[in-house]
Write a protein that holds these residues in place. Sequence first.
Motif: not given
Length: 800
Positions: A674-698
């Motif tokens: 499924v493309s463009s899942v950005n528009n179907f993600m929950t606030p919890e998903d946004y938060n989880d993805f953001s934390k994981l990405i921030s950690g990987e790019l630290e």
Amino acid sequence: MELNDIHTILIIGPTISDKNVDLSTALYDTVDILHKLGYKTSIIVEDPTSLLSSGIFFDKTIVERVSGDNVLKFVQKYHPDAILPTVGDRNALGIVSSLNGKIGNTKILGPNYASSLATFKRDLFIKRLNRAKLPVINFISSDDEKEIYSFIRSIGFPIIARRRYSNRHSSGWTNINNLFELDNFMSLDDLEDTKIEIERSIRGFSEYSFTIVRDRFDNSSLIGTIEDIEPIGIHHLDSNLVSPAISLNDSKLQRLRNYSIKLARVFNIVGVCTVHFAYNHVTDESYITEFIPRLSEETKFLEYATSYPLATAVAELCVGFHLDKLQLDAGNFFNGATEPFVDHITSRFPQWKTPGQKYLGPSKTSNSSIIVNGFSLEEVLNKGALNDKFNNNFDRYEKLRKLDDDELFEKIIHPTNWMLDVLLEAMRRKFEKPVLSEITGINMPYLTALQNIIDNSLIIREGEIDGKNVERMVEMGVKGVGHSKLLLDSQDIVTRTVVKNKSAVSVANKDYSNRNYFVTSGISNELELTDRKKIVVRTPIITSKTDITIRQFVLFQLTKSIDQNGLEPIIVGREPWNAPLSMRKKIIEIDDPHMEMKSLKLIPNDNILNIIDLSKNLIDSGDDRLFQFSAQEIKNTGITSDISARVMVVTDGHDFLVPSVILRMKKNKHLYEVSSVNNFMTPEDYNDFSKLISGELEDEDQVAIYNFEFVRPNDRWLVSKKYRGMTNDIIRHELASSVHVIDTLVKLLLGNKIGNDLPLTKIFSNCDEDYLLTIDNKRYKLLDKAGMQKTIDELKQNNK
């Protein structure tokens, strides 16, 4: 001038076959000019990724199986004024031939019913050509043994034969040289409803193709000719191709040209038609073997070789333009009847993934190709087929050198993809060229060129370079090839490497400038640069159809973004790329198979802002302006799950954006994407993805693109894979996202910043309205937001 009753056009797109990637820029040029001329266009296509950037021009995009039934449904529902099949593949011609009498007043543009049907029904093809007194090979398809033997007596041996089954499939062609072999073939058990097809064998004839354009007023022009170095009996795309055809004198060329124009007239083809010929230079026999009334791999090759804007011209001819009154951009006229006259040779050499020998025959075995330019046969052979950097020719030479004469002769009789190397070795052993030509079917000009290469190799190897031979050696393109160090160290002025314009008299219009160059040798340099700051994009050798698709898409997006940001894009490639027509005046393209441009220093260093490298092996990693675009794997944990997400991240070294998230889920043994899942993600998903990405790019502090794969094995997201740079997902991410990742990257390379303290909704922002559902990487559906939300809910319910 135009057909006044046409306003809406349905385009039959290519199928998902990887054979059609060469049509992607042709499709862009086609719909671009139709859009500028005011037409509304729709397309039916199986794989929307094949649209590349042309999707912006379509009024409707139908993602369905490209079949006659679905085309008919579209016509009955939307009633387009016309159907254009020229940018589809052979399947499009089959659809056109099936629609006769079913589509009312809707017109077929380009190939008509008869020409489309004749590409499939050989009896119709032969009947039409016989009636027009055009040379064609007669054949028989029968289950009557008496009729078959009677036909063979009338044509004589050798022949080729195959069995045609009731399900339209057939066996491969069998070569039959005498009555004994024929009796053995006929004695094989037959299935019911099987017919035997037989025709005269033309194995060993030379193969040529002529491409012409024609308008509805019967004006025609020859755009280009292609010659196969290997003879008929070897698949066209496994042969080394040369344009223009070298071994045809003027009288032979004019004869085949006239045949091509007459064939287009016989079938009333408007647009483009490529005609294939078999020619016997001993008996002077010539036969038309097939014709292709659409754009194809060959037309794309010729468009590059001649600089003639074929796709644009064909679209305009199909809607009624005169050949001498075509337009480049809906306002700038050019004379399309001017037949190109090129000052160079363009060659296409097939490539195989594995280094070993492949036996060549009527079935295609090559994986990709290399295209090179030069001013002599020796130069293009040295740059392409005999280029050790591509083909390991020195290893081949060592293996062939160990064979005795009988073993070598076996390799001459049974052609492989090493044929040119085999012939070089045979001529080193003083095999006679006329005998080799007769056995292999390869014409003398190519054997003479190979002999010249042998002679010059001896001069280089023995260090006998002097003023008498250095100029001729440089003309043969020996720079950068094999034992050329002595030549490279020579102070003679003619050994200079320069850049030449790929000149061709292709359109009668001063404003149509060709900014396509290639690296060669000479005294004067023709590269013309503006004062604009530049970004250099370096591209690698192409190894597969997937690589070609990705590179075409990425290069178009990169060059468009570089130009829109006020810079001049320069493409330097191991293999050339032909930009869409709308970008050709803005891009400098340089064909550089030996990667010599950096050492030539022809581009002022202080004028280069950035170097974007699409290859995997950097040659100047110490340059801080260098950005590596190809993916480098950084992390791979090997963890898998039934639910995963592929995430594209762009960072300025401090902050990041996540413009595209693609969700993958398994259900009932099928894989859904499924493309463009950005528009179907929950606030919890946004938060989880953001934390994981921030950690990987630290620890990352540079402008970059990252690709992550997240998995969810136990209701918790984990990072399973991490890549720095572009992966094969780049096309899906760009098409799936309303945020243009590549353009964002270019802006960041120029010093723009993302901005800190952005809310999560802004970081994951994506304003798409259409969403792409992919099933098993084969079937595609376009859905609106409500339809996609329903699909996601159903998939998630199944995975709970």
